[in-house]
Design an enzyme around this catalytic site. Sequence first.
Site, PDB file in Angstrom:
ATOM      1  CG  ASP A 267      39.920  81.716 -28.464  1.00 36.80           C
ATOM      2  OD1 ASP A 267      39.877  81.306 -27.261  1.00 36.80           O
ATOM      3  OD2 ASP A 267      39.515  82.078 -29.670  1.00 36.80           O
ATOM      4  CE  LYS A 274      40.450  78.794 -30.785  1.00 32.38           C
ATOM      5  NZ  LYS A 274      39.340  78.672 -31.586  1.00 32.38           N
ATOM      6  CG  ASP A 285      41.350  85.330 -31.338  1.00 37.70           C
ATOM      7  OD1 ASP A 285      40.948  85.448 -32.422  1.00 37.70           O
ATOM      8  OD2 ASP A 285      40.740  84.522 -30.552  1.00 37.70           O
ATOM      9  CG  ASP A 344      36.729  78.342 -29.291  1.00 36.05           C
ATOM     10  OD1 ASP A 344      37.453  79.694 -29.250  1.00 36.05           O
ATOM     11  OD2 ASP A 344      36.913  77.590 -30.005  1.00 36.05           O
ATOM     12  CD  GLU A 346      37.570  83.994 -27.800  1.00 31.93           C
ATOM     13  OE1 GLU A 346      36.772  83.004 -28.101  1.00 31.93           O
ATOM     14  OE2 GLU A 346      38.083  84.566 -28.680  1.00 31.93           O
ATOM     15  NE  ARG A 348      30.430  84.750 -31.176  1.00 33.10           N
ATOM     16  CZ  ARG A 348      29.863  83.995 -31.855  1.00 33.10           C
ATOM     17  NH1 ARG A 348      28.699  83.603 -32.030  1.00 33.10           N
ATOM     18  NH2 ARG A 348      30.685  83.298 -32.683  1.00 33.10           N
TER      19      ARG A 348
HETATM   20  N1  BES Z   1      39.386  83.283 -32.444  1.00 28.96           N
HETATM   21  C1  BES Z   1      38.272  82.342 -33.148  1.00 28.96           C
HETATM   22  C2  BES Z   1      38.204  82.396 -34.430  1.00 28.96           C
HETATM   23  C3  BES Z   1      39.388  81.924 -35.406  1.00 28.96           C
HETATM   24  C4  BES Z   1      39.276  80.640 -36.012  1.00 28.96           C
HETATM   25  C5  BES Z   1      40.149  82.973 -35.831  1.00 28.96           C
HETATM   26  C6  BES Z   1      40.631  80.286 -36.888  1.00 28.96           C
HETATM   27  C7  BES Z   1      41.249  82.681 -36.584  1.00 28.96           C
HETATM   28  C8  BES Z   1      41.369  81.487 -37.128  1.00 28.96           C
HETATM   29  C9  BES Z   1      37.102  82.512 -32.302  1.00 28.96           C
HETATM   30  O1  BES Z   1      37.165  83.034 -31.030  1.00 28.96           O
HETATM   31  C10 BES Z   1      36.435  81.161 -32.111  1.00 28.96           C
HETATM   32  O2  BES Z   1      36.901  80.239 -31.718  1.00 28.96           O
HETATM   33  N2  BES Z   1      35.137  81.174 -32.866  1.00 28.96           N
HETATM   34  C11 BES Z   1      34.476  79.823 -32.956  1.00 28.96           C
HETATM   35  C12 BES Z   1      33.108  80.169 -32.542  1.00 28.96           C
HETATM   36  C13 BES Z   1      32.041  78.990 -32.387  1.00 28.96           C
HETATM   37  C14 BES Z   1      32.345  78.470 -30.988  1.00 28.96           C
HETATM   38  C15 BES Z   1      30.648  79.644 -32.707  1.00 28.96           C
HETATM   39  C16 BES Z   1      34.533  79.111 -34.039  1.00 28.96           C
HETATM   40  O3  BES Z   1      34.938  79.888 -35.075  1.00 28.96           O
HETATM   41  O4  BES Z   1      34.926  77.892 -34.018  1.00 28.96           O
HETATM   42 ZN    ZN Z   2      38.787  84.021 -30.618  1.00 26.86          ZN
HETATM   43 ZN    ZN Z   3      37.385  81.373 -29.339  1.00 29.42          ZN
END
Ligand code: BES
Ligand code: ZN
Ligand code: ZN
Length: 492
Positions: A267, A274, A285, A344, A346, A348
Amino acid sequence: MELTLKSARRLVDEIPVPLAVLGVWGGELSEEGQRLDALHRKVLSKTMEELHFKGEFGETLLVPLGLRRDEKGPGFALLFGLGKKRGASLETLRKAGAKLVQEVARLGFKEAVSETFLSEKFGKQEASYALAEGALLGGYSWNKYKTGGPASKREKLRLWLARSSGPAVDRAETVAEAVNFARDLVNEPPNVLTPAELARRAGEMGRELGLEVEIWDEHQIKQAGMGAFYGVAQGSANPPRFIQLTYKPQRPAERVIAMVGKGLTFDTGGYSLKSPEGQITMKCDMAGAAAVLGAMRAIAKLKPAVEVRAYVAAAENMISGTAYRVSDVLTSLAGKTIEVLNTDAEGRLTLADAITHADRQGADAIVELSTLTGACVIALGEKIAGLFANDARWGREVQEAAERAGEKVWPLPMEEEYLEALKSNTADLKNTHGRSRYAGAITAALFLAEFTDKPLTHLDIAGPAYTEKNHALGPAGGTGFGVRTLLELVGA
Ligand code: BES
Ligand code: ZN
Ligand code: ZN
């Protein structure tokens, strides 16, 4: 380390190996320890006293027993501190198992016997199980890509558990092997473990163990109408796969449980990119997928009475000329349209279609695991998964399974009022609530719950799935979190 566990009915000193591990509870030798102490001229208790050995948890002391020529049995005792007996739990034994195999290997022994640390607190079965599980998890190492160096000289250790329960040790072996299988998948680098490779390994494992296997390629995914999943996947040169494994018990089951795992093999965040720092752990991920596949591996062997179906939407979230962008509208399998506000968020999107599919295939209840939000890590930290349920009973079932398994989860609310934040002006839903970062773990859970009316429990494992430091039950990297909970949940 390559660890072989052996269950024995015999006593510690009846097993012809060089080292015996003996417990010390609250500064006192265990019964088994006292028996050996008496046999060996009190050398154990004398040494403990002389060196002020208190036996704090994990403290060890190696004592030569000074065998005479005619004496048989281990020549060394390793006193292993278990801490105070009051307050000890099965988790204490699990951690002890992990710690003691590491210690025995570090000392250079190739073969040893440990007592099972039986006490009036737990039965022989549960003690044997916890100790064996801990040992097998603690013995895990990841050195596939190290050339030369000490890591490639695989240490071998054969550990006997004296007076242990054979069936309990056997079950621990199957369960720990499934957890370690999940750890391997998470630790595998993303250039190796692409969606196609994840699918290949899932398929190979499933076929080997007699599960039904169905894997869709990118064309079938598109054809099926999984527009949300496909939208995420479309930016990568590594095409997506939809993985389905089914376990059917011999007698037709009364209940079908679906297990869904997030399967982002990497991811980057996509165009909502990111930071470099944020990408460092993102090979994890697909830890939800790994947990589900690991669980299926053990389920195929343990053969519980329920039908279990596993679903993984495997993809990579990348940037390219074909990648999805912010403001794109995707049509999910359920028919709901989704405006993308953040590429990001993604997970869901991929999960929405997997959950819809699981629902339509006839699941009675769905449990879903995903490294879904950083917000959940902020809320609960690295050791605890967030638990969200649209059905209190099903949520409790999962929570109780986690408790039995020794995996930490904690319920968070699915506050309906927050759903407002996911309404879009353009589409039916948007994938994030825009600029606000409040309650990010909850809004993610609410989003998922829009895609099924069946009982759904969502575990946000973003915290506990992966660790950058060694932990009590294993080394840095994938932890295999969730496998043990899933196995308890299906009664395997
Ligand atoms: N894979 C990430 C979440 C994540 C963060 C997993 C840290 C493991 C450690 C997910 O896809 C993501 O990036 N979520 C975003 C959501 C936001 C954009 C609403 C997040 O948590 O920042
Ligand atoms: Zn993710
Ligand atoms: Zn993500």
